[in-house]
Motif scaffolding. Sequence first.
Motif, mmCIF file in Angstrom:
data_model
loop_
_atom_site.group_PDB
_atom_site.id
_atom_site.type_symbol
_atom_site.label_atom_id
_atom_site.label_comp_id
_atom_site.label_asym_id
_atom_site.label_seq_id
_atom_site.Cartn_x
_atom_site.Cartn_y
_atom_site.Cartn_z
ATOM 1 N N TYR A 59 -0.432 -1.240 -16.883
ATOM 2 C CA TYR A 59 -0.891 -2.598 -16.592
ATOM 3 C C TYR A 59 -2.102 -2.501 -15.665
ATOM 4 N N ARG A 60 -3.231 -2.154 -16.223
ATOM 5 C CA ARG A 60 -4.434 -1.872 -15.436
ATOM 6 C C ARG A 60 -4.916 -3.075 -14.634
ATOM 7 N N ASP A 61 -4.576 -4.297 -15.088
ATOM 8 C CA ASP A 61 -4.960 -5.485 -14.312
ATOM 9 C C ASP A 61 -4.056 -5.665 -13.098
ATOM 10 N N GLY A 62 -2.980 -4.907 -13.050
ATOM 11 C CA GLY A 62 -2.072 -4.955 -11.918
ATOM 12 C C GLY A 62 -0.801 -5.722 -12.221
ATOM 13 N N LEU A 63 0.147 -5.564 -11.341
ATOM 14 C CA LEU A 63 1.438 -6.239 -11.429
ATOM 15 C C LEU A 63 1.774 -6.839 -10.068
ATOM 16 N N ARG A 64 2.442 -7.974 -10.109
ATOM 17 C CA ARG A 64 3.021 -8.498 -8.871
ATOM 18 C C ARG A 64 4.076 -7.492 -8.402
ATOM 19 N N MET A 65 4.277 -7.447 -7.120
ATOM 20 C CA MET A 65 5.275 -6.520 -6.565
ATOM 21 C C MET A 65 6.649 -6.777 -7.190
ATOM 22 N N SER A 66 7.004 -8.049 -7.369
ATOM 23 C CA SER A 66 8.322 -8.370 -7.950
ATOM 24 C C SER A 66 8.413 -7.888 -9.398
ATOM 25 N N ASP A 67 7.317 -7.993 -10.149
ATOM 26 C CA ASP A 67 7.315 -7.502 -11.533
ATOM 27 C C ASP A 67 7.392 -5.982 -11.580
ATOM 28 N N LEU A 68 6.706 -5.337 -10.665
ATOM 29 C CA LEU A 68 6.756 -3.878 -10.588
ATOM 30 C C LEU A 68 8.178 -3.417 -10.288
ATOM 31 N N SER A 69 8.832 -4.056 -9.330
ATOM 32 C CA SER A 69 10.222 -3.722 -9.001
ATOM 33 C C SER A 69 11.140 -3.937 -10.197
ATOM 34 N N ALA A 70 10.941 -5.055 -10.899
ATOM 35 C CA ALA A 70 11.792 -5.358 -12.052
ATOM 36 C C ALA A 70 11.595 -4.331 -13.161
ATOM 37 N N ARG A 71 10.356 -3.952 -13.422
ATOM 38 C CA ARG A 71 10.082 -2.967 -14.481
ATOM 39 C C ARG A 71 10.690 -1.607 -14.154
ATOM 40 N N LEU A 72 10.684 -1.261 -12.877
ATOM 41 C CA LEU A 72 11.227 0.028 -12.459
ATOM 42 C C LEU A 72 12.723 -0.025 -12.167
ATOM 43 N N ASP A 100 -0.847 -18.353 -4.998
ATOM 44 C CA ASP A 100 0.443 -18.004 -4.393
ATOM 45 C C ASP A 100 0.167 -17.105 -3.188
ATOM 46 N N ARG A 101 0.129 -17.712 -2.013
ATOM 47 C CA ARG A 101 -0.220 -16.978 -0.800
ATOM 48 C C ARG A 101 0.745 -15.840 -0.491
ATOM 49 N N ARG A 102 1.990 -15.972 -0.935
ATOM 50 C CA ARG A 102 3.001 -14.962 -0.601
ATOM 51 C C ARG A 102 2.997 -13.775 -1.539
ATOM 52 N N ALA A 103 2.451 -13.934 -2.724
ATOM 53 C CA ALA A 103 2.532 -12.872 -3.738
ATOM 54 C C ALA A 103 1.345 -11.918 -3.650
ATOM 55 N N MET A 104 1.638 -10.648 -3.885
ATOM 56 C CA MET A 104 0.605 -9.619 -3.928
ATOM 57 C C MET A 104 0.640 -8.944 -5.288
ATOM 58 N N CYS A 105 -0.536 -8.648 -5.788
ATOM 59 C CA CYS A 105 -0.674 -7.907 -7.030
ATOM 60 C C CYS A 105 -1.138 -6.498 -6.654
ATOM 61 N N VAL A 106 -0.605 -5.507 -7.331
ATOM 62 C CA VAL A 106 -0.946 -4.114 -7.045
ATOM 63 C C VAL A 106 -1.558 -3.511 -8.296
ATOM 64 N N ARG A 107 -2.630 -2.723 -8.108
ATOM 65 C CA ARG A 107 -3.232 -2.026 -9.252
ATOM 66 C C ARG A 107 -3.778 -0.686 -8.780
ATOM 67 N N LEU A 108 -3.908 0.215 -9.733
ATOM 68 C CA LEU A 108 -4.479 1.520 -9.432
ATOM 69 C C LEU A 108 -5.964 1.380 -9.119
ATOM 70 N N THR A 109 -6.426 2.172 -8.184
ATOM 71 C CA THR A 109 -7.858 2.282 -7.928
ATOM 72 C C THR A 109 -8.425 3.310 -8.913
ATOM 73 N N PRO A 110 -9.755 3.426 -9.021
ATOM 74 C CA PRO A 110 -10.307 4.491 -9.872
ATOM 75 C C PRO A 110 -9.775 5.882 -9.484
ATOM 76 N N ALA A 111 -9.625 6.138 -8.183
ATOM 77 C CA ALA A 111 -9.057 7.424 -7.746
ATOM 78 C C ALA A 111 -7.606 7.548 -8.204
ATOM 79 N N GLY A 112 -6.854 6.442 -8.165
ATOM 80 C CA GLY A 112 -5.465 6.445 -8.621
ATOM 81 C C GLY A 112 -5.361 6.691 -10.115
#
Length: 154
Positions: A59-72, A100-112
């Motif tokens: 998911y190169r555009d990133g995932l919300r932390m809650s979605d990442l937790s659910a997928r894993l 959504d001020r409380r939600a964070m999206c996480v994505r890989l950086t180019p180095a990642g």
Amino acid sequence: MSAPAKPLSNKPLSKQRLRLWLRMLSAHRGIEMHLREQLRLSHDSTLPRFDVMSALDRYRDGLRMSDLSARLKVSNGNVTGIVERLASEGLVERVAVDGDRRAMCVRLTPAGIDRFADMARNHETWVNDRLSAFTEDELITLITLLDRIGEIHE
């Protein structure tokens, strides 16, 4: 060529199914232990970090932390610690979710992305080496049977 398979026994099917389950667990644990050790030695990393990076790579555009937790299938707390360490190494970035001020999206950086690509290549090699004794027909049979197990209670 491998030796002919021994008959399972004349034990009840419930006992044979339990035996199958224990063999699957043992096989899984053996491969997982090998992967954990190889990731540690080759990449100074862990399997949970690899799993987080793998999900984010899909998911190169990133995932919300809650979605990442659910997928894993792990808790938000587990993912948060891993993401914090990956972010401190410049391998992932956290961005606010619009609206959504409380939600964070996480994505890989180019180095990642680069680091994960290297890890993924090695991971595939390690798994391939561990399962190299199986022919293509045997792999197809195993995959088909394991798919059936996964479909039983969906």
